[in-house]
Write a protein that holds these residues in place. Structure first.
Motif, short mmCIF file in Angstrom:
data_model
loop_
_atom_site.label_atom_id
_atom_site.label_comp_id
_atom_site.label_asym_id
_atom_site.label_seq_id
_atom_site.Cartn_x
_atom_site.Cartn_y
_atom_site.Cartn_z
N VAL A 255 1.17 -1.55 -0.22
CA VAL A 255 -0.10 0.02 -0.37
C VAL A 255 0.62 1.56 -0.18
O VAL A 255 2.14 0.79 -0.10
N ALA A 256 0.09 2.22 0.03
CA ALA A 256 1.03 3.59 -0.54
C ALA A 256 -0.10 4.76 0.24
O ALA A 256 -1.20 4.29 0.43
N SER B 31 4.89 5.40 -2.59
CA SER B 31 3.85 6.00 -3.98
C SER B 31 2.97 4.57 -4.68
O SER B 31 3.53 3.01 -4.40
N SER B 32 1.91 4.29 -4.94
CA SER B 32 1.10 3.30 -5.67
C SER B 32 2.30 2.68 -6.78
O SER B 32 2.37 1.70 -6.56
N PRO B 33 2.86 3.34 -7.40
CA PRO B 33 3.91 2.63 -8.44
C PRO B 33 5.12 2.37 -8.05
O PRO B 33 5.75 1.04 -8.52
N SER B 34 5.83 2.42 -6.88
CA SER B 34 6.52 1.77 -6.22
C SER B 34 6.36 0.28 -5.05
O SER B 34 6.50 -1.30 -4.79
N ALA B 35 5.22 0.72 -4.79
CA ALA B 35 4.12 -0.16 -4.15
C ALA B 35 4.12 -1.53 -5.41
O ALA B 35 4.47 -2.57 -5.52
N LEU B 36 3.61 -1.54 -6.70
CA LEU B 36 3.02 -2.30 -8.15
C LEU B 36 4.79 -2.67 -8.42
O LEU B 36 5.14 -3.89 -8.19
N GLN B 37 6.20 -2.08 -8.33
CA GLN B 37 7.56 -2.26 -8.60
C GLN B 37 7.53 -3.54 -6.91
O GLN B 37 8.62 -4.57 -7.25
N GLY B 38 6.76 -3.28 -6.18
CA GLY B 38 6.90 -4.41 -5.05
C GLY B 38 6.68 -5.44 -5.40
O GLY B 38 7.09 -6.38 -4.73
N ASN C 104 -3.74 -0.56 -8.33
CA ASN C 104 -2.63 0.62 -9.12
C ASN C 104 -3.72 0.77 -10.43
O ASN C 104 -4.54 -0.07 -10.97
N THR C 105 -3.33 1.18 -11.52
CA THR C 105 -4.55 2.07 -12.48
C THR C 105 -3.61 1.76 -13.16
O THR C 105 -2.81 1.03 -13.59
N GLU C 106 -4.46 1.24 -14.53
CA GLU C 106 -3.84 0.37 -15.81
C GLU C 106 -2.48 1.01 -16.74
O GLU C 106 -1.46 -0.15 -16.97
N PRO C 107 -1.67 1.78 -16.81
CA PRO C 107 -1.06 2.66 -17.02
C PRO C 107 0.30 1.49 -16.70
O PRO C 107 1.24 0.79 -17.60
N PRO C 108 0.84 2.40 -15.37
CA PRO C 108 1.48 1.03 -14.27
C PRO C 108 1.43 -0.04 -15.15
O PRO C 108 2.92 -0.44 -15.24
N GLN D 93 4.64 11.23 -12.67
CA GLN D 93 6.34 10.06 -12.40
C GLN D 93 6.19 10.05 -13.72
O GLN D 93 4.60 9.32 -14.04
N ARG D 94 7.21 9.28 -13.66
CA ARG D 94 7.35 8.29 -14.79
C ARG D 94 6.81 6.90 -15.43
O ARG D 94 6.90 6.72 -13.81
#
Length: 254
Positions: free
Chosen positions: A34-35, A66-73, A84-88, A135-136
């Protein structure tokens, strides 16, 4: 009641499998990434309100910046699920990330948006020649590209400044950027804390909505289907509770 759509891609929701493990066995551990963002509310409620525990899971929250960091986690195996949202999510999958979407928790056009220095930018044409924080690879990055195209502003007319979402508020306050595309709580916080900052638009006002998807490690979804099913069932129960308790849910998720 909150509407929840469940994707069975990568899952076989054979409910009879759920009771296969012994009640005496150690509950499977589930790490929930989570973020500090409202789009994580479903996951936080599912853990804090014991909806995952009620499915026989030992769930714990793992906080990312952040949410993108959680996704990378999740991609790195430091968490089992996140939102997360669709793009990342799609970008991570395209780069070889072993993740799958198992359900959609919400659809919203008000979570993402755009903050500007109101003394510098008052209309879309003012973005030309300005430094814009984003955020890229995030949903906000997609929103920026969408916004520029929608307002017929060539991308080479702006200067993207790629930075993590938590750093954008300070960059705006210093004058390093004239605007940023991001999501809550960074939009509201910037508008409240930075002089002359205002929310210029929400993504829905720019004709764009995002889905808040629950993403799971692919190996978990494929190789431990009983646990994957329990996770989805617990999240659905949490979403139903949130829909029926709209006043209490935000306090619990805070």
């Amino acid at each position: 009641m909150r509407s929840v759509s469940v994707s069975v891609t990568g899952l076989v929701l054979a409910l009879g499998l759920i009771g296969a493990t012994s009640a005496a066995s150690t509950p499977p551990t589930v790490t929930v990434g989570v973020a500090p963002s409202p789009d994580m509310s479903l996951l936080i409620v599912a853990v804090k309100k014991d909806f995952l525990k009620n499915q026989g899971l030992d769930a714990k929250l793992e906080l990312f910046e952040s949410s993108p960091s959680a996704l990378q986690g999740v991609v790195a195996g430091r968490a089992d699920i996140t939102a997360n949202t669709e793009p990342p999510q799609l970008a991570a999958r395209a780069r070889g990330g072993k993740i799958v979407q198992v359900m959609t928790g919400y659809m919203s056009g008000r979570q993402n948006g755009l903050v500007v220095n109101s003394k510098v930018i008052t209309k879309p044409a003012d973005f030309a020649g300005k430094a814009i924080g984003v955020q890229r690879g995030s949903g906000a990055n997609y929103h920026m590209v969408w916004f520029l195209e929608r307002n017929k502003i060539s991308q080479d007319k702006v200067e993207p400044k790629y930075m993590a979402a938590p750093d954008q508020i300070a960059a705006l306050a210093r004058g390093d950027i004239a605007a940023f595309f991001s999501w809550e709580p960074f939009l509201s916080k910037a508008a409240a804390d930075v002089p002359d900052a205002k929310v210029f638009s929400r993504s829905i006002e720019d004709g764009l909505s995002f889905a808040g998807n629950i993403v799971m490690r692919e190996d978990l979804a494929k190789n431990n289907k009983p646990v994957a099913i329990r996770i989805v069932k617990g999240l659905i129960a949490a979403a139903d509770w949130m829909g029926a308790n709209v006043d209490e849910a935000p306090k619990l998720a805070n």
